[in-house]
Design an enzyme around this catalytic site. Structure first.
Site, PDB file in Angstrom:
ATOM      1  N   ASP A 206      50.933  53.718  74.266  1.00 57.30           N
ATOM      2  CA  ASP A 206      52.216  53.673  74.962  1.00 57.30           C
ATOM      3  C   ASP A 206      53.344  53.221  74.026  1.00 57.30           C
ATOM      4  OD1 ASP A 206      53.419  53.805  77.700  1.00 57.30           O
ATOM      5  OD2 ASP A 206      53.902  51.703  77.289  1.00 57.30           O
ATOM      6  N   GLU A 266      52.426  58.036  71.845  1.00 56.08           N
ATOM      7  CA  GLU A 266      53.603  58.368  72.636  1.00 56.08           C
ATOM      8  C   GLU A 266      54.785  57.813  71.856  1.00 56.08           C
ATOM      9  OE1 GLU A 266      56.165  57.584  76.623  1.00 56.08           O
ATOM     10  OE2 GLU A 266      55.222  55.973  75.518  1.00 56.08           O
TER      11      GLU A 266
HETATM   12  C1  NOJ Z   1      55.809  54.980  78.687  1.00 58.63           C
HETATM   13  C2  NOJ Z   1      54.967  55.261  79.890  1.00 58.63           C
HETATM   14  O1  NOJ Z   1      54.518  56.583  79.848  1.00 58.63           O
HETATM   15  C3  NOJ Z   1      55.834  54.963  81.084  1.00 58.63           C
HETATM   16  O2  NOJ Z   1      55.282  55.420  82.287  1.00 58.63           O
HETATM   17  C4  NOJ Z   1      56.101  53.487  81.123  1.00 58.63           C
HETATM   18  O3  NOJ Z   1      57.001  53.202  82.167  1.00 58.63           O
HETATM   19  C5  NOJ Z   1      56.716  53.006  79.804  1.00 58.63           C
HETATM   20  N1  NOJ Z   1      56.096  53.574  78.655  1.00 58.63           N
HETATM   21  C6  NOJ Z   1      56.619  51.510  79.696  1.00 58.63           C
HETATM   22  O4  NOJ Z   1      55.286  51.133  79.486  1.00 58.63           O
END
Ligand code: NOJ
Length: 547
Positions: A206, A266
Site C-alpha cells: 500500500d 501501489e
Molecule cells: C491505498 C489503498 O488502496 C486505499 O484504499 C487506502 O485508502 C489508502 N491507500 C490508505 O491506506
C-alpha cells in the site's frame, strides 16, 4: 528464479464485498473459501486480497491495528489458513496486502505513544511534532491529507491542554509511521516473514511511494485539495530513501527460494521512468501501471502510454503490470463512459457528470481486450468480469469512505466501486449473503449481470473475459513482443509475435469502422453484428490470428 509473475493475471478480491458466509452483510473468509472455484472458472493465476487484518475499519481495513491477526468481521487466522490451503489445491496463488505507511490509531504502538509524553521513545515510531506559532496552535507544516483536510491532528494532553501534533497522510485514524526508526523497519520485516511462513505468494504494498518523507518536512503549498492520482514532487511521495527499504524486503522474499514470492507496488508515481525505479531487479517485481488506468479514451494517448510504459519497464528488465480498475477508482465500465474531458473522479454522486452506460461498457470491454493482449501482468478487480458499473445512487447515510466525510460530502468517495458482488440473480443479495444483507445496497442493474445470468451465454462480458484469459494463455500473448501497426489515427493496433504465430490486436476508437485484418478471429469485444462482422466497429477490440 521462476518468473510466473511476469505475465500472470491476478484477481483482486475486496473481502468485505465478495462473499458473505455468516449473513452479517459483510464479506468474510469463509465466504471467500466457498467462492474460490470462480477464480478457476475465470482462469486467473493468482488472487490479491485487500486487508482482512484486525482493524477498526475506519478506512475499510487499510487502518491496521494488528498485522498478525484477522479482524473478527472477516473470520480467524484458521480461516486464512483454510483459504490458503484451498487456493493451493486449486492452483491459485495468494497475495496479501501490506500497509506499511501508517497503522491504525488503535495499534498498540500508537496507543502507547499517546500515553507517553512528548519526546518519549514511544512517540519516535510515529511523526509527532510541536505546532507552529507562539502557542503551537498551527500545524507543523501545510501538508494536506490525501483524503482532504489537513494532514496533522493535534492531541489533547491528560490535563486537557492542547499538546503535540501527529502526521496522517490519510485519515486521522491512520497515523504515519516514522520509517527512519529501526524498530519500524524491523517490525515490517518480521510481519513479512510471518505471512510468508503461512504460505502467501507475495504482497501488494500500500502507498509504497510514501513511507519516507523529505528531510525537515518542508511545506508543499502546491498540493491539490484531494489527490485522485499522481502528485509529482510532493515532499511525502517518491523520496529516494524508500528504495533501500524495498531492497531489504526483496532479499527476504528471494531467500524463500522457489516458487518466487513477489511484491507489487501501489505507487502513484509519474513519469513512467520514476515509477520504473520501483521495479529494478532488486526491488519490487511489479508496480501497477496507473498511467493506463488514468489514460483518456483517445487512441493517440493510449499508444503513447503503452509505448512509454513498455520502454520504461523494459529499461529495468521488468514487465508491465496493467490495471484498469480497483477499489479506489470509478469502475472502468462507467469511467470510460464519462463525457470526454471529465477529470478522473474518485467516485460519482448526485450532481456529478454521469457516464453513458452503453458506450462505457463497450469501451471497457475493448480496453480490457487491449490490455489483456499486451505483454506483462494484469490485475482484474472483482466484478469487472461481469461489466459491473459504478454504483452512483448510494444514499449519503450508507456511504462509508472517509473521503466522503472529510470532503463534507462534496466528493462521493470510493464506495461506488465497492458494492458487493452479483453471483446469482434470484438469490438473496444476488447470492452475496444468505441473509440478503449487504453493507452497501446493490444497484438494480446488477441483477441481470450476475454470474449465473452470464455463464455459458455467448457474447456476455463474463464469457469474453474467460475466453480472453484462455486464449492469452494458449497463445502466450502475455509474453509476446509487440510491434505497433498503423491502421489510422483512431486505431490502436499491434502485431504480437506469439510462439506459434502472429496475433493481431486491433482497437478502434474512431467513428468509422475499420476493415478486419485477414485471418481467424480469435475474440472480439462486441458481438460482431453492430457494424458488420467484417469490420472492427467503434469502441471494439478484435484479436485475429494471422494465417
Ligand atoms: C491505498 C489503498 O488502496 C486505499 O484504499 C487506502 O485508502 C489508502 N491507500 C490508505 O491506506
Amino acid at each position: 528464479m521462476s518468473d510466473w509473475w511476469r505475465d500472470a493475471v491476478i484477481y483482486q478480491v475486496y473481502p468485505r464485498s465478495w462473499a458473505d458466509a455468516d449473513g452479517d452483510g459483510i464479506g468474510d473468509l469463509r465466504g471467500i473459501a466457498a467462492r474460490l472455484p470462480h477464480l478457476v472458472e475465470l482462469g486467473v493465476d493468482a488472487v490479491w486480497f485487500s486487508p482482512f487484518y484486525r482493524s477498526p475499519q475506519h478506512d475499510a481495513g487499510y487502518d491496521v491495528a494488528d498485522y498478525r491477526d484477522v479482524d473478527p468481521v472477516f473470520g480467524t487466522l484458521a480461516d486464512v489458513d483454510a483459504v490458503l490451503r484451498e487456493a493451493a489445491e486449486l492452483g491459485i496463488k495468494v497475495i496479501v496486502d501490506l500497509v506499511p505507511n501508517h497503522t491504525s490509531s488503535e495499534h498498540p504502538w500508537f496507543r502507547e505513544a499517546l500515553a507517553s509524553p512528548p519526546g518519549s521513545p514511544a512517540r519516535e515510531r510515529y511523526v509527532f511534532r510541536d505546532g507552529k506559532g507562539p502557542d503551537g496552535a498551527q500545524p507543523p507544516n501545510d501538508w494536506r491529507s490525501v483524503f482532504g483536510g489537513q494532514a496533522w491532528t493535534r492531541l489533547t494532553g491528560p490535563d486537557g491542554a492542547p499538546e503535540q501534533w501527529y502526521l496522517h497522510l490519510f485519515d486521522t485514524t491512520q497515523p504515519d509511521l516514522n520509517w527512519e526508526h529501526p524498530q519500524v523497519r524491523a517490525e515490517f520485516e518480521s510481519i513479512i516473514d510471518f505471512w510468508l511462513d503461512r504460505g502467501v505468494a507475495g504482497f501488494r504494498v500500500d502507498v509504497a511511494h510514501s513511507l519516507v518523507k523529505a528531510e525537515g518536512l518542508p511545506d508543499f503549498p502546491d498540493a491539490p485539495a484531494v489527490v485522485a492520482g499522481s502528485v509529482e514532487q510532493a515532499p511525502y511521495f517518491d523520496q529516494d530513501g524508500v528504495h533501500e527499504i524495498y531492497r531489504r524486503w526483496r532479499a527476504l522474499l528471494d531467500a524463500r527460494g522457489e516458487p518466487a514470492r513477489i511484491m507489487c507496488a501501489e505507487a502513484w508515481v509519474t513519469p513512467a521512468e520514476r515509477a520504473a525505479r520501483y521495479i529494478r531487479p532488486d526491488e519490487f517485481h511489479q508496480a501497477f501501471n496507473f498511467d493506463i488506468l488514468e489514460c483518456p479514451w483517445r487512441a493517440e494517448h493510449l499508444r503513447t502510454t503503452i509505448a512509454d510504459s513498455l520502454a520504461a519497464t523494459s529499461s529495468v528488465g521488468a514487465s508491465a503490470t496493467w490495471v484498469l480498475s480497483n477499489h479506489d477508482v470509478v469502475r472502468h465500465a462507467s469511467r470510460l463512459g464519462l463525457p470526454p474531458g471529465t477529470p478522473r473522479p474518485q467516485g460519482i454522486g448526485p450532481g456529478d457528470p454521469r457516464p453513458d452506460p452503453v458506450a462505457g461498457l463497450a469501451r471497457a470491454r475493448a480496453a480490457t481486450l487491449l490490455v489483456l493482449s499486451l505483454p506483462g501482468a494484469a490485475y482484474l478487480y472483482q466484478g469487472e468480469e461481469l461489466g459491473l458499473p459504478e454504483a452512483m445512487d448510494l444514499p449519503p447515510e450508507v456511504r462509508q469512505d472517509p473521503i466522503f466525510e472529510r470532503s463534507g460530502g462534496t466528493d462521493a468517495g470510493r464506495d461506488g466501486c465497492r458494492v458487493p458482488m452479483a453471483w446469482e440473480a434470484d438469490a438473496p443479495a444476488l447470492g452475496f449473503s444468505p441473509s440478503g444483507a449487504s453493507w452497501l445496497p446493490q444497484p438494480h442493474e446488477y441483477r441481470d449481470l450476475a454470474v449465473d445470468r452470464q455463464r455459458g451465454v455467448a457474447g456476455t462480458t463474463y464469457e469474453m473475459y474467460r475466453a480472453a484469459l484462455r486464449i492469452r494463455r494458449e497463445t502466450g500473448l502475455g509474453s509476446a513482443a509487440i510491434t505497433p501497426l498503423d491502421l489510422g489515427p483512431d486505431v490502436v493496433a499491434y502485431e504480437h509475435a506469439c510462439p506459434d504465430g502472429v496475433v493481431l490486436g486491433v482497437t478502434n476508437l474512431g467513428a468509422e469502422p475499420v476493415d478486419l485484418p485477414d485471418g481467424e478471429v480469435l475474440l472480439r469485444s462486441d458481438t460482431g453484428t453492430a457494424q458488420g462482422p467484417a469490420h472492427v466497429g467503434t469502441d471494439v477490440t478484435v484479436w485475429v490470428r494471422r494465417e
